[in-house]
Scaffold this active site. Structure first.
Site, PDB file in Angstrom:
ATOM      1  N   TYR A  22       0.901  -1.023   0.062  1.00 55.83           N
ATOM      2  CA  TYR A  22      -0.066  -0.055   0.172  1.00 55.83           C
ATOM      3  C   TYR A  22       0.830   1.170   0.013  1.00 55.83           C
ATOM      4  O   TYR A  22       0.195   2.324   0.054  1.00 55.83           O
ATOM      5  CB  TYR A  22      -1.073  -0.041   1.179  1.00 55.83           C
ATOM      6  CG  TYR A  22      -1.838  -1.005   1.212  1.00 55.83           C
ATOM      7  CD1 TYR A  22      -2.904  -1.133   0.163  1.00 55.83           C
ATOM      8  CD2 TYR A  22      -2.077  -2.167   1.987  1.00 55.83           C
ATOM      9  CE1 TYR A  22      -3.706  -2.296   0.272  1.00 55.83           C
ATOM     10  CE2 TYR A  22      -2.791  -2.944   2.112  1.00 55.83           C
ATOM     11  CZ  TYR A  22      -3.790  -3.351   0.951  1.00 55.83           C
ATOM     12  OH  TYR A  22      -4.712  -4.387   1.057  1.00 55.83           O
ATOM     13  N   HIS A 100      -8.728   1.280  -5.964  1.00 57.54           N
ATOM     14  CA  HIS A 100      -8.142   0.753  -4.835  1.00 57.54           C
ATOM     15  C   HIS A 100      -6.567   0.847  -5.176  1.00 57.54           C
ATOM     16  O   HIS A 100      -6.218   0.995  -6.292  1.00 57.54           O
ATOM     17  CB  HIS A 100      -8.280  -0.987  -5.497  1.00 57.54           C
ATOM     18  CG  HIS A 100      -9.579  -1.243  -5.316  1.00 57.54           C
ATOM     19  ND1 HIS A 100     -10.080  -1.411  -3.992  1.00 57.54           N
ATOM     20  CD2 HIS A 100     -10.513  -1.179  -6.085  1.00 57.54           C
ATOM     21  CE1 HIS A 100     -11.469  -1.436  -4.196  1.00 57.54           C
ATOM     22  NE2 HIS A 100     -11.950  -1.454  -5.390  1.00 57.54           N
TER      23      HIS A 100
HETATM   24  O1  CA2 Z   1      -5.930  -2.027  -2.867  1.00 59.88           O
HETATM   25  C1  CA2 Z   1      -6.901  -1.320  -2.117  1.00 59.88           C
HETATM   26  O2  CA2 Z   1      -6.980  -0.074  -1.636  1.00 59.88           O
HETATM   27  C2  CA2 Z   1      -7.909  -2.266  -1.136  1.00 59.88           C
HETATM   28  O3  CA2 Z   1      -8.961  -1.770  -1.154  1.00 59.88           O
HETATM   29  C3  CA2 Z   1      -7.453  -2.181   0.311  1.00 59.88           C
HETATM   30  C4  CA2 Z   1      -8.159  -3.161   1.226  1.00 59.88           C
HETATM   31  C5  CA2 Z   1      -8.408  -4.650   0.550  1.00 59.88           C
HETATM   32  O4  CA2 Z   1      -9.208  -5.212   1.369  1.00 59.88           O
HETATM   33  C6  CA2 Z   1      -8.958  -4.413  -0.838  1.00 59.88           C
HETATM   34  O5  CA2 Z   1      -8.929  -5.765  -1.560  1.00 59.88           O
HETATM   35  C7  CA2 Z   1      -7.955  -3.737  -1.673  1.00 59.88           C
HETATM   36  C8  CA2 Z   1      -7.615  -3.158   2.520  1.00 59.88           C
HETATM   37  C9  CA2 Z   1      -7.212  -1.843   3.304  1.00 59.88           C
HETATM   38  C10 CA2 Z   1      -6.269  -2.285   4.221  1.00 59.88           C
HETATM   39  O6  CA2 Z   1      -5.382  -1.053   4.258  1.00 59.88           O
HETATM   40  C11 CA2 Z   1      -4.237  -1.399   4.914  1.00 59.88           C
HETATM   41  C12 CA2 Z   1      -3.292  -0.318   4.784  1.00 59.88           C
HETATM   42  C13 CA2 Z   1      -2.090  -0.382   5.327  1.00 59.88           C
HETATM   43  C14 CA2 Z   1      -1.883  -1.296   6.106  1.00 59.88           C
HETATM   44  C15 CA2 Z   1      -2.756  -2.351   6.415  1.00 59.88           C
HETATM   45  C16 CA2 Z   1      -4.076  -2.311   5.851  1.00 59.88           C
END
Ligand code: CA2
Length: 148
Positions: A22, A100
């Site tokens: 991310y 995303h």
């Molecule tokens: O890629 C993306 O932006 C997602 O929407 C992020 C979601 C995931 O469930 C989708 O499949 C794709 C998860 C968000 C979690 O965000 C975090 C950020 C940093 C550290 C841990 C989690």
């Protein structure tokens, strides 16, 4: 008259974990850049993040009445589970871009389906946090001349 940035569950953790997936920008960084870019485009932006499905739905409902013109949303994991979030977006009938950060199609199969995409004008995945700004530019252009 504004463009609303919505982020769903766990996106408050941006920049603190999983930087290989991310990136290293925090949510505060993302929101600041979104607001700055909106201003550069002659727009006002509002930002909201919640770990709670109902709170996101309530914010979408409020957008019907508060002058929101368009929505950029990263629904987080709710992307893959929430009929209710989709129904809320369909009900407000505003232009929507789903963002995303990661390329969900290169990840686990359960991330390949989105309940939101069918009610979105466009979907961006895999551009990192730049995707939020790309969505904003698209929507600003779609809305036409900025209010003076
Ligand atoms: O890629 C993306 O932006 C997602 O929407 C992020 C979601 C995931 O469930 C989708 O499949 C794709 C998860 C968000 C979690 O965000 C975090 C950020 C940093 C550290 C841990 C989690």
């Amino acid at each position: 008259m504004s463009i609303l940035l919505l982020n769903g569950p766990n996106l408050n953790l941006l920049g603190t974990r999983e930087p290989h997936v991310y990136g290293s920008d925090t949510l505060a960084d993302v929101e600041r850049r979104f607001i700055e870019e909106a201003a550069a485009l002659g727009r006002v932006a509002q930002c909201f993040q919640s770990n709670h499905e109902g709170a996101l739905i309530d914010r979408i409902h409020a957008a019907r009445l508060d002058g929101t013109q368009a929505i950029v949303i990263n629904p987080g994991g709710l992307t893959h589970t929430s009929v209710s979030l989709r129904d809320a977006l369909a009900a407000v009938a505003l232009p929507v871009v789903e963002v995303h950060i990661s390329n969900v199609h290169r990840r686990e199969p359960f991330r390949h389906h989105s309940y939101v995409s069918g009610v979105a004008d466009g979907v961006i995945a895999g551009l990192g946090v730049q995707g939020y700004l790309a969505a904003l530019r698209f929507l600003a252009d779609k809305l036409g001349a900025a209010p003076r």
